[in-house]
Write an enzyme that holds these catalytic residues in place. Structure first.
Site, PDB file in Angstrom:
ATOM      1  N   LYS A 115       0.872  -1.173   0.000  1.00  6.60           N
ATOM      2  CA  LYS A 115       0.000   0.000   0.000  1.00  6.60           C
ATOM      3  C   LYS A 115       0.906   1.219   0.000  1.00  6.60           C
ATOM      4  CE  LYS A 115      -4.596   0.406   0.573  1.00  6.60           C
ATOM      5  NZ  LYS A 115      -5.533  -0.642   0.141  1.00  6.60           N
ATOM      6  N   GLY A 227     -25.974   1.725   1.482  1.00  4.42           N
ATOM      7  CA  GLY A 227     -24.942   2.451   0.749  1.00  4.42           C
ATOM      8  C   GLY A 227     -25.243   2.443  -0.739  1.00  4.42           C
ATOM      9  N   GLY A 229     -23.096   4.213  -3.017  1.00  7.11           N
ATOM     10  CA  GLY A 229     -21.915   4.719  -3.719  1.00  7.11           C
ATOM     11  C   GLY A 229     -21.590   3.730  -4.827  1.00  7.11           C
ATOM     12  N   ASN A 230     -20.376   3.777  -5.347  1.00 13.11           N
ATOM     13  CA  ASN A 230     -20.012   2.903  -6.467  1.00 13.11           C
ATOM     14  C   ASN A 230     -20.321   1.432  -6.175  1.00 13.11           C
ATOM     15  OD1 ASN A 230     -18.752   2.001  -8.929  1.00 13.11           O
ATOM     16  ND2 ASN A 230     -16.977   1.464  -7.696  1.00 13.11           N
ATOM     17  N   GLY A 232     -22.205  -0.075  -3.575  1.00 11.41           N
ATOM     18  CA  GLY A 232     -23.597  -0.370  -3.230  1.00 11.41           C
ATOM     19  C   GLY A 232     -24.526  -0.256  -4.430  1.00 11.41           C
TER      20      GLY A 232
HETATM   21  N1  GLU Z   1      -7.347  -0.534  -3.418  1.00 13.08           N
HETATM   22  C1  GLU Z   1      -8.100  -1.708  -3.740  1.00 13.08           C
HETATM   23  C2  GLU Z   1      -8.114  -2.664  -2.556  1.00 13.08           C
HETATM   24  O1  GLU Z   1      -7.764  -2.267  -1.476  1.00 13.08           O
HETATM   25  C3  GLU Z   1      -7.592  -2.359  -5.011  1.00 13.08           C
HETATM   26  C4  GLU Z   1      -6.190  -2.839  -4.962  1.00 13.08           C
HETATM   27  C5  GLU Z   1      -5.701  -3.372  -6.296  1.00 13.08           C
HETATM   28  O2  GLU Z   1      -6.504  -3.505  -7.209  1.00 13.08           O
HETATM   29  O3  GLU Z   1      -4.503  -3.640  -6.367  1.00 13.08           O
HETATM   30  O4  GLU Z   1      -8.541  -3.784  -2.644  1.00 13.08           O
END
Ligand code: GLU
Length: 424
Positions: A115, A227, A229-230, A232
């Site tokens: 991350k 929800g 949003g995208n 939901g």
């Molecule tokens: N940010 C998204 C997650 O936390 C997607 C991560 C990705 O596709 O690498 O699952």
């Protein structure tokens, strides 16, 4: 001070980490892990802190700080999103990168977990400044990412447009095209079909598998989605298109219910016109709290964390809870659901469809061969159902909660890869 949605979303992930870490502590002792195994799981392999200059629109230079943590890459290149947030810390990024390693291992895709992000409020930047921050961050970490090293993707407050800047900056540095360095790109520039709604669809595949096991008939069940949003909205839309009866939906302003089923297409149009699902014709307004405890067979929390807690879990009437949001259920509610024999499909499995289709995007980029939407959906289905059945099997063996067996499976897979490599 008013708490904005922006801050809520970030705080939500903190709850996700808290919940996962407390679950993991129990799992570690149950699995009887050795000191070496615990040490190995306890530390990220690589953590980068970078400082980089950006020329702002005023002409002045401002320094920014960014992070990238590659928690574990025993199973394959590290994989995980990039977020832009003013409260981002290295500790938080580290926890989230561990959760990505677990998520990839649960669905058994050949990636580790990572991350990253920049400490910045993207809403306070112009379009040009946002682009310069993105490019500056990528220049700073370029030597540590790559299609076989670590592959970024969108996360909180980053999107397709930002993924293209990441791609472009990386390609300028390397002097060649490298589509597979980042996922979540637009379809016109190396993205995968179905990526935009893959989290919702992946969750629905898992849900259908759970229903099959419970002998639940598609045309007899009623569904409530919290929800819009995208995630939901796409979940409600896909379920409606498949012929399910979605009886209740909600957004931050409130919810609506109609026991005979809602016309989700019309609800979407209503929301487009009015900004909310509330006051939709032919339905009754309800609160978000009422939605969670309404008479339904399937409950899909797809909004914020901690929605299902010790105060309302006893009153939940659904037979299945599908966690499309991150950490919508507290530990106490999780225990109550287990006692009440409510099947809870945990976030690490239920919302993994996004990263699964990221994996497909990476494959397509490496092969320079692009799949039809049907093929993406088919492979997503297979991946999700396999993972569900593996988690479920472990659950049956140990008669424990699915969240626990999902993490157990992930930890075992990561440690097994480490062992094969000779690191244990
Ligand atoms: N940010 C998204 C997650 O936390 C997607 C991560 C990705 O596709 O690498 O699952």
């Amino acid at each position: 001070m008013e708490v904005t949605n922006h801050e809520r979303i970030h705080a939500d992930d903190r709850n996700l980490c808290k919940l996962a870490i407390s679950e993991l502590e129990g799992i570690y002792s149950e699995l009887g892990l050795s000191m070496e195994e615990l040490d190995l799981l306890d530390m990220p392999r690589r953590s980068f802190i970078v400082h980089f200059p950006v020329r702002m629109d005023t002409g002045k230079i401002k320094m920014f700080v960014g992070f990238r943590v590659q928690y574990n890459d025993a199973r394959g290149p590290a994989k995980g999103g990039i977020r832009f947030h003013p409260d981002l810390t290295l500790d938080h990024v580290r926890d989230l990168s561990f959760l990505m390693a677990l998520k990839c291992a649960v669905v058994n895709i050949p990636f580790g977990g990572s991350k990253g992000g920049v400490v910045v409020n993207p809403k306070g930047l112009s379009r040009n400044e946002l682009e310069q921050v993105t490019r500056g961050y990528i220049r700073a970490i370029a030597n540590h990412i790559g299609p076989f090293i670590d592959i970024p993707a969108p996360d909180v407050y980053t999107d397709e447009k930002i993924m293209v800047w990441i791609l472009d900056e990386y390609e300028r540095i390397k002097g060649e095209h490298v589509f597979a360095v980042v996922t979540g790109k637009p379809v016109e520039l190396g993205g995968s079909k179905a990526r935009s709604y893959s989290t919702s669809l992946g969750g629905i595949y898992v849900l259908e598998e759970a229903m099959k096991r419970m002998d639940m008939d598609k045309f007899e069940v009623s569904i409530a989605v919290q929800g819009f949003g995208n995630v939901g909205e796409n979940a409600a839309r896909i379920l409606y298109e498949k012929g399910y009866k979605v009886i209740a939906v909600s957004d931050s302003k409130g919810g609506i219910i109609n026991k005979d089923g809602l016309d989700i297409q019309a609800v979407m149009e209503h929301k487009g016109r009015t900004g909310s699902v509330v006051d939709f014709e032919g339905s009754t307004n309800i609160t978000n709290e009422e939605l969670l405890t309404c008479e339904c067979d399937i409950l899909i929390p797809a909004a914020l964390s901690d929605q299902l807690n010790k105060d309302n879990a006893q009153n939940v009437r659904a037979k299945i809870v599908l966690e499309l949001a991150n950490a919508p259920t507290t530990k106490e509610a999780d225990d109550i659901f287990f006692d009440k024999k409510i099947i809870l499909i945990p976030d690490a499995l239920a919302n993994a469809g996004g990263v699964v289709v990221s994996y497909f995007e990476w494959i397509q980029n490496l092969n320079n061969d692009y799949w039809e939407e049907d093929k993406v959906r088919e492979r997503l289905k297979k991946t999700m159902i396999t993972a569900f059945n593996e988690v479920r099997l472990l659950c049956d063996e140990k008669s424990c909660r699915m969240r626990k067996s999902a993490y157990q499976l992930a930890i075992k897979r990561i440690l097994h890869a480490e062992r094969l490599r000779g690191n244990l």
